[in-house]
Design an enzyme around this catalytic site. Structure first.
Site, PDB file in Angstrom:
ATOM      1  N   GLU A 324       0.807  -1.227   0.000  1.00  0.00           N
ATOM      2  CA  GLU A 324       0.000   0.000   0.000  1.00  0.00           C
ATOM      3  C   GLU A 324       0.840   1.277   0.000  1.00  0.00           C
ATOM      4  OE1 GLU A 324      -3.911  -1.586   2.421  1.00  0.00           O
ATOM      5  OE2 GLU A 324      -2.192  -0.956   3.617  1.00  0.00           O
TER       6      GLU A 324
HETATM    7  C1  TNX Z   1      -4.585  -3.958   4.580  1.00  0.00           C
HETATM    8  S1  TNX Z   1      -3.008  -6.170   3.781  1.00  0.00           S
HETATM    9  C2  TNX Z   1      -3.312  -3.752   5.093  1.00  0.00           C
HETATM   10  C3  TNX Z   1      -3.165  -3.314   6.472  1.00  0.00           C
HETATM   11  C4  TNX Z   1      -4.488  -3.171   7.176  1.00  0.00           C
HETATM   12  C5  TNX Z   1      -5.410  -4.279   6.755  1.00  0.00           C
HETATM   13  C6  TNX Z   1      -6.714  -4.293   7.486  1.00  0.00           C
HETATM   14  C7  TNX Z   1      -1.887  -5.222   3.933  1.00  0.00           C
HETATM   15  C8  TNX Z   1      -0.613  -5.721   3.493  1.00  0.00           C
HETATM   16  N1  TNX Z   1      -2.134  -4.029   4.450  1.00  0.00           N
HETATM   17  O1  TNX Z   1      -2.453  -2.095   6.501  1.00  0.00           O
HETATM   18  O2  TNX Z   1      -4.260  -3.216   8.540  1.00  0.00           O
HETATM   19  O3  TNX Z   1      -5.654  -4.164   5.390  1.00  0.00           O
HETATM   20  O4  TNX Z   1      -7.457  -5.409   7.152  1.00  0.00           O
END
Ligand code: TNX
Length: 511
Positions: A324
């Site tokens: 992300e």
């Molecule tokens: C996505 S999955 C994220 C996290 C959040 C999560 C909550 C991923 C690698 N990153 O930053 O905590 O969703 O479900």
């Protein structure tokens, strides 16, 4: 053949008369627990009715050399529940014998239960430990008759990597809570615990060369909603690593970069591109923070953190996040990974990252493990990278997702995940463009945005983490929802006894 054997066991158990056999004697009684009533399902079980072993006042545990530690553990768990002495000795009659012998697969074991003797054999202590977990489940939940069902089990894992993840950044979990989780997951042969130690809302691991990371990022009030705060000192971290290793669980530490770094930037504003300190964050948003890929201080920081983390981590993997990074321009992301991935290697660790790192040619070049967290059934970048993959599909394995719309707590962006949703998929076929031999295993992450205490954690993790443990351990041929839900329902009283506050899914008939 195996299915027939299972059917026979099921019939025997279903009979109303589950007491004495022809050669009656206390140790020849049938038990209500069948040899294959184990979570995760065993690879092969051949029952020998009438050959049950009864643990009693004269039972000893025999072991020598490298088997002694596991023997001690077995004695420690059995003594308080059974009330028997169970001395650990070199030889003896009426023994539960732990034997080291060559020829078993990694973590595999053979468990032979006869009326006079139980033999648990493996090539190394990890296999013995796995066998001990099986043995524990073959004993009744309560006495006074501590009878193991006769027969032979041959068992070994489908995948080398069977993981769970805790997010200490969004809400700090105390070492005691992490230890309680390690205890529980190790019963299901989970062998890796990934710790998400930094994020936008908090920094949870002491780094001597950058002390403000925890002074500021671990202060009271850090975390989602500002409810929490705290961090692991190096001693606490090392102690957790040891505690986990005693249960054959390897810690995989994660520092998330180049995104998810707001807490580090609040502590050290020079880690932003403009040098201006951002405000602390306690909300749940993602994707707004980024390290600066063309600034030297970024790499000094990253190298110091990775060096100190690698020094206190005996396990092979070091996770560098990479997910992300929506505010890192694509070119900057590639620049960053081109420097980061070899850096992890230089400090003696195998880099691990969320699937976004697959965009970087440096991932495969440095032998990185890629953790897939998407919901798609294919992933061209992951496929093209050629790297090993750990599967954490969000709509199957994310333990922070709600069970159904009425679940208190939990998120829903990847959908509601009932127990059957978490169980009914095949790791080998999940990504249609990644060949099965590149799958290293599975992992169930538990993000902590909505969690506060151990009760919240247990409620979301259990029973779904057991479904992921079974997908990771048990052969594909054993995959069977009806069998899984029966075994899970029978396990409920064990959690109740241990005080584990599990979710009583309406999909399961709980004993
Ligand atoms: C996505 S999955 C994220 C996290 C959040 C999560 C909550 C991923 C690698 N990153 O930053 O905590 O969703 O479900």
């Amino acid at each position: 053949m195996r299915r027939l054997a299972r059917l026979a066991v099921a019939l025997v158990v279903a009979l109303p008369l589950v007491t004495a056999t022809a050669s009656a004697g206390p140790s020849h009684r049938r038990t209500a627990i069948a040899l294959s009533d184990v979570l995760p399902a065993v690879a092969d079980a051949t029952p020998a009715p009438g050959e049950n072993f009864r643990i009693g006042a004269d039972t000893v545990i025999t072991a020598s050399g490298a088997a002694l530690t596991v023997a001690g553990r077995l004695a420690e768990v059995l003594r308080p529940v059974t009330g028997f002495d169970l001395p650990v000795t070199g030889t003896g009659e009426q023994a539960i014998a732990l034997v080291l012998e060559p020829g078993h697969p990694d973590e595999g074991y053979r468990l032979d239960i006869g009326a006079e003797r139980v033999e648990l054999a493996a090539t190394g202590p990890a296999g013995l430990f796995a066998g001990v977990q099986t043995l524990r489940q073959l004993l009744p939940v309560e006495g006074p008759r501590w009878v193991l069902p006769g027969g032979q089990i041959n068992d070994f894992p489908r995948y080398a990597y069977r993981g769970a993840m805790l997010d200490l950044a969004r809400h700090f979990h105390e070492p005691a809570e992490v230890r309680a989780y390690i205890d529980q997951i190790s019963h299901f042969k989970i062998n890796y615990l990934h710790l998400h130690l930094s994020d936008d809302q908090g920094w949870r691991i002491q780094i001597d060369s950058w002390p403000r990371l925890t002074e500021v990022g671990g202060a009271p009030g850090t975390g989602v909603s500002g409810a929490g705060g705290g961090f692991l000192t190096k001693d606490e971290y090392r102690e957790l690593v040891r505690y986990a290793a005693d249960r054959f669980v390897t810690i995989v530490p994660e520092i998330d970069m180049p995104g998810h770094v707001n807490a580090a930037q609040v502590a050290y504003p020079e880690l932003t591109c403009d040098g201006i300190a951002p405000r602390p964050r306690t909300d749940m948003r993602v994707g707004y923070s980024s390290l600066c890929a063309d600034s030297d201080v970024t790499y000094r920081f990253a190298e110091d953190v990775i060096r100190e983390l690698a020094e206190m981590t005996p396990g092979p993997y070091l996770h560098i996040g990479g997910d992300e990074a929506m505010s890192t321009p694509h070119g900057a992301y590639l620049t960053f990974q081109r420097r980061m991935l070899p850096l992890v290697r230089r400090h003696g660790k195998i880099p691990f990252g969320w699937h976004e790192i697959a965009q970087s040619p440096a991932a495969a070049a440095n032998g990185a493990v890629i953790q897939f967290w998407g919901r798609e059934r294919n992933s061209p970048a992951v496929a093209a990278s050629g790297a090993k993959v750990v599967l954490s599909p969000a709509n199957r394995t994310y333990l922070d997702m709600e069970y159904d719309p009425l679940t208190p707590g939990g998120l829903d962006w990847a959908g509601a995940i009932e127990v059957r949703d978490s169980y009914d998929w095949d790791p080998a076929g999940l990504l249609t463009d990644v060949p099965a031999e590149r799958v290293l295993g599975v992992e169930a992450p538990l993000w902590s945005e909505t969690l506060r205490d151990l009760a919240d954690l247990e409620f979301l993790a259990f029973p779904r983490v057991v479904a992921i443990a079974e997908l990771g351990w048990s052969p594909r041929e054993t995959h069977d929802w009806e069998s899984f839900r029966e075994r899970l329902g029978a396990y409920g009283p064990r959690w109740s006894r241990a005080g584990v506050r599990f979710y009583r899914s309406p999909q399961i008939r709980w004993s």
